[in-house]
Design a protein around this motif. Structure first.
Motif, PDB file in Angstrom:
ATOM      1  N   ALA A   1      -2.284  18.718   7.009  1.00  0.00           N
ATOM      2  CA  ALA A   1      -1.805  17.651   6.130  1.00  0.00           C
ATOM      3  C   ALA A   1      -2.968  17.258   5.225  1.00  0.00           C
ATOM      4  CB  ALA A   1      -1.342  16.454   6.944  1.00  0.00           C
ATOM      5  N   PHE A   2      -2.639  16.914   3.985  1.00  0.00           N
ATOM      6  CA  PHE A   2      -3.659  16.516   3.020  1.00  0.00           C
ATOM      7  C   PHE A   2      -3.292  15.160   2.441  1.00  0.00           C
ATOM      8  CE2 PHE A   2      -5.470  16.421  -1.302  1.00  0.00           C
ATOM      9  CZ  PHE A   2      -6.811  16.543  -0.969  1.00  0.00           C
ATOM     10  N   ILE A   3      -4.210  14.224   2.552  1.00  0.00           N
ATOM     11  CA  ILE A   3      -4.023  12.902   1.952  1.00  0.00           C
ATOM     12  C   ILE A   3      -4.532  12.994   0.522  1.00  0.00           C
ATOM     13  CG2 ILE A   3      -4.585  10.453   2.037  1.00  0.00           C
ATOM     14  CD1 ILE A   3      -5.229  10.867   5.057  1.00  0.00           C
ATOM     15  N   LYS A   4      -3.608  13.051  -0.421  1.00  0.00           N
ATOM     16  CA  LYS A   4      -4.008  13.095  -1.829  1.00  0.00           C
ATOM     17  C   LYS A   4      -4.494  11.730  -2.278  1.00  0.00           C
ATOM     18  CE  LYS A   4      -4.302  14.129  -6.198  1.00  0.00           C
ATOM     19  NZ  LYS A   4      -5.541  13.479  -6.628  1.00  0.00           N
ATOM     20  N   ASP A   5      -3.735  10.700  -1.939  1.00  0.00           N
ATOM     21  CA  ASP A   5      -4.117   9.346  -2.320  1.00  0.00           C
ATOM     22  C   ASP A   5      -3.692   8.363  -1.246  1.00  0.00           C
ATOM     23  OD1 ASP A   5      -5.264   9.577  -5.051  1.00  0.00           O
ATOM     24  OD2 ASP A   5      -3.295  10.439  -5.494  1.00  0.00           O
TER      25      ASP A   5
ATOM     26  N   GLU B   1      -4.688  19.403  11.738  1.00  0.00           N
ATOM     27  CA  GLU B   1      -5.729  18.616  11.093  1.00  0.00           C
ATOM     28  C   GLU B   1      -5.159  17.851   9.898  1.00  0.00           C
ATOM     29  OE1 GLU B   1      -8.745  21.356   9.759  1.00  0.00           O
ATOM     30  OE2 GLU B   1      -7.587  21.938   7.999  1.00  0.00           O
ATOM     31  N   ILE B   2      -5.881  16.821   9.533  1.00  0.00           N
ATOM     32  CA  ILE B   2      -5.602  16.045   8.325  1.00  0.00           C
ATOM     33  C   ILE B   2      -6.864  16.103   7.479  1.00  0.00           C
ATOM     34  CG2 ILE B   2      -5.033  13.792   7.350  1.00  0.00           C
ATOM     35  CD1 ILE B   2      -3.827  13.062  10.106  1.00  0.00           C
ATOM     36  N   MET B   3      -6.691  16.427   6.223  1.00  0.00           N
ATOM     37  CA  MET B   3      -7.832  16.511   5.306  1.00  0.00           C
ATOM     38  C   MET B   3      -7.654  15.502   4.180  1.00  0.00           C
ATOM     39  SD  MET B   3      -8.323  20.632   4.995  1.00  0.00           S
ATOM     40  CE  MET B   3      -9.750  20.446   3.952  1.00  0.00           C
ATOM     41  N   LEU B   4      -8.753  15.141   3.560  1.00  0.00           N
ATOM     42  CA  LEU B   4      -8.728  14.281   2.390  1.00  0.00           C
ATOM     43  C   LEU B   4     -10.012  14.472   1.604  1.00  0.00           C
ATOM     44  CD1 LEU B   4     -10.818  11.627   2.836  1.00  0.00           C
ATOM     45  CD2 LEU B   4      -9.073  11.083   4.503  1.00  0.00           C
ATOM     46  N   LYS B   5      -9.992  13.985   0.378  1.00  0.00           N
ATOM     47  CA  LYS B   5     -11.198  13.938  -0.446  1.00  0.00           C
ATOM     48  C   LYS B   5     -11.329  12.515  -0.971  1.00  0.00           C
ATOM     49  CE  LYS B   5     -10.377  17.030  -3.620  1.00  0.00           C
ATOM     50  NZ  LYS B   5     -10.511  18.011  -4.694  1.00  0.00           N
ATOM     51  N   THR B   6     -12.552  12.059  -1.077  1.00  0.00           N
ATOM     52  CA  THR B   6     -12.812  10.774  -1.694  1.00  0.00           C
ATOM     53  C   THR B   6     -14.116  10.883  -2.465  1.00  0.00           C
ATOM     54  OG1 THR B   6     -12.854   8.380  -1.339  1.00  0.00           O
ATOM     55  CG2 THR B   6     -14.081   9.714   0.231  1.00  0.00           C
TER      56      THR B   6
ATOM     57  N   GLY C   1       0.837  -1.192   0.000  1.00  0.00           N
ATOM     58  CA  GLY C   1       0.000   0.000   0.000  1.00  0.00           C
ATOM     59  C   GLY C   1       0.873   1.243   0.000  1.00  0.00           C
ATOM     60  N   PHE C   2       0.244   2.377  -0.283  1.00  0.00           N
ATOM     61  CA  PHE C   2       0.997   3.632  -0.275  1.00  0.00           C
ATOM     62  C   PHE C   2       0.063   4.796  -0.003  1.00  0.00           C
ATOM     63  CE2 PHE C   2      -0.657   3.903  -4.536  1.00  0.00           C
ATOM     64  CZ  PHE C   2      -0.804   5.263  -4.764  1.00  0.00           C
ATOM     65  N   THR C   3       0.672   5.911   0.327  1.00  0.00           N
ATOM     66  CA  THR C   3      -0.061   7.157   0.458  1.00  0.00           C
ATOM     67  C   THR C   3       0.788   8.299  -0.085  1.00  0.00           C
ATOM     68  OG1 THR C   3      -1.315   8.597   1.954  1.00  0.00           O
ATOM     69  CG2 THR C   3       0.710   7.625   2.840  1.00  0.00           C
ATOM     70  N   LEU C   4       0.117   9.256  -0.685  1.00  0.00           N
ATOM     71  CA  LEU C   4       0.736  10.494  -1.175  1.00  0.00           C
ATOM     72  C   LEU C   4       0.183  11.623  -0.313  1.00  0.00           C
ATOM     73  CD1 LEU C   4       2.231  12.390  -3.101  1.00  0.00           C
ATOM     74  CD2 LEU C   4       0.352  12.099  -4.736  1.00  0.00           C
ATOM     75  N   LEU C   5       1.097  12.338   0.354  1.00  0.00           N
ATOM     76  CA  LEU C   5       0.718  13.358   1.328  1.00  0.00           C
ATOM     77  C   LEU C   5       1.284  14.719   0.959  1.00  0.00           C
ATOM     78  CD1 LEU C   5       1.700  11.251   4.457  1.00  0.00           C
ATOM     79  CD2 LEU C   5      -0.603  11.552   3.526  1.00  0.00           C
ATOM     80  N   TYR C   6       0.532  15.746   1.288  1.00  0.00           N
ATOM     81  CA  TYR C   6       0.998  17.116   1.117  1.00  0.00           C
ATOM     82  C   TYR C   6       0.881  17.840   2.450  1.00  0.00           C
ATOM     83  CZ  TYR C   6       0.761  16.269  -3.870  1.00  0.00           C
ATOM     84  OH  TYR C   6       0.953  15.753  -5.124  1.00  0.00           O
ATOM     85  N   TRP C   7       1.764  18.801   2.642  1.00  0.00           N
ATOM     86  CA  TRP C   7       1.815  19.574   3.877  1.00  0.00           C
ATOM     87  C   TRP C   7       1.620  21.045   3.548  1.00  0.00           C
ATOM     88  CZ3 TRP C   7       1.116  20.203   8.671  1.00  0.00           C
ATOM     89  CH2 TRP C   7       1.786  21.182   9.406  1.00  0.00           C
ATOM     90  N   ASP C   8       0.698  21.694   4.265  1.00  0.00           N
ATOM     91  CA  ASP C   8       0.469  23.125   4.140  1.00  0.00           C
ATOM     92  C   ASP C   8       0.875  23.768   5.468  1.00  0.00           C
ATOM     93  OD1 ASP C   8      -0.439  25.745   4.036  1.00  0.00           O
ATOM     94  OD2 ASP C   8      -2.411  25.216   3.237  1.00  0.00           O
ATOM     95  N   PRO C   9       2.112  24.306   5.532  1.00  0.00           N
ATOM     96  CA  PRO C   9       2.576  24.841   6.819  1.00  0.00           C
ATOM     97  C   PRO C   9       1.778  26.055   7.286  1.00  0.00           C
ATOM     98  CG  PRO C   9       4.159  25.328   5.079  1.00  0.00           C
ATOM     99  CD  PRO C   9       3.119  24.431   4.483  1.00  0.00           C
ATOM    100  N   LYS C  10       1.271  26.843   6.360  1.00  0.00           N
ATOM    101  CA  LYS C  10       0.515  28.033   6.735  1.00  0.00           C
ATOM    102  C   LYS C  10      -0.774  27.647   7.482  1.00  0.00           C
ATOM    103  CE  LYS C  10      -0.910  32.408   4.751  1.00  0.00           C
ATOM    104  NZ  LYS C  10      -1.043  33.188   3.526  1.00  0.00           N
ATOM    105  N   ALA C  11      -1.455  26.629   6.978  1.00  0.00           N
ATOM    106  CA  ALA C  11      -2.691  26.170   7.610  1.00  0.00           C
ATOM    107  C   ALA C  11      -2.429  25.092   8.659  1.00  0.00           C
ATOM    108  CB  ALA C  11      -3.639  25.617   6.551  1.00  0.00           C
ATOM    109  N   ARG C  12      -1.162  24.649   8.740  1.00  0.00           N
ATOM    110  CA  ARG C  12      -0.794  23.541   9.632  1.00  0.00           C
ATOM    111  C   ARG C  12      -1.705  22.341   9.379  1.00  0.00           C
ATOM    112  NH1 ARG C  12      -0.850  25.596  15.377  1.00  0.00           N
ATOM    113  NH2 ARG C  12      -0.270  23.451  15.804  1.00  0.00           N
TER     114      ARG C  12
END
Length: 152
Positions: A84-88, A119-124, A71-82
């Motif tokens: 994390a975003f789970i892209k996939d 916080e951690i955000m994602l879209k599905t 398995g895998f995950t692709l993550l992005y970090w937005d330091p301004k908003a503190r």
């Protein structure tokens, strides 16, 4: 359940594995979306994420005790908003139901905490009821709703 999963950063050698899971990421797309086009789009995304990553991003691979990726995950970090975003996040079919998704979610949470995330955000896909249920069990709550109108 797999008890000895390990986590590592992705390398260029992981690209074929990641691309093999792209159809799983698009399988529940609505009928009006071009699923083949969406799947093909992952080649550029994953290649860029591995070879030219955005600052603060990460591609993490879960592997079984034999060292095979499961398995895998692709993550992005937005330091301004503190934030994390789970892209996939995807798990191979052979590892489904063995705790890989839960392992990845725990790893994502630790990755986010280490960065100072609040916080951690994602879209599905709305149609991906299995993923939505998994994310709800992991403590995610609905926040926004995205509506799309095609301009064909």
């Amino acid at each position: 359940m797999i008890t000895q999963l390990t986590l590592r950063e992705a390398t260029p050698d992981d690209l074929p594995f990641m691309l093999s899971l792209a159809p799983r990421l698009t399988a529940t797309a609505p009928a009006w979306r071009d699923q083949a086009e969406m799947t093909a789009g992952y080649e550029g995304l994953f290649t860029g994420a591995i070879h030219e990553p955005e600052e603060g991003s990460a591609v993490l691979i879960a592997q079984n005790p034999e060292g095979q990726p499961v398995g895998f995950t692709l993550l992005y970090w937005d330091p301004k908003a503190r934030s994390a975003f789970i892209k996939d996040l995807a798990v191979s079919e052979r590892a489904e139901g063995l705790g890989v998704g839960q392992f990845l979610m725990q790893s994502i949470e630790q990755w986010a905490k280490d960065k100072g995330a609040v916080e951690i955000m994602l879209k599905t896909s709305w149609y991906n009821t299995r993923a939505r249920s998994f994310y709800e069990r992991a403590g995610f709550q609905e926040d926004h709703i995205a509506l799309v109108r095609r301009l064909d």
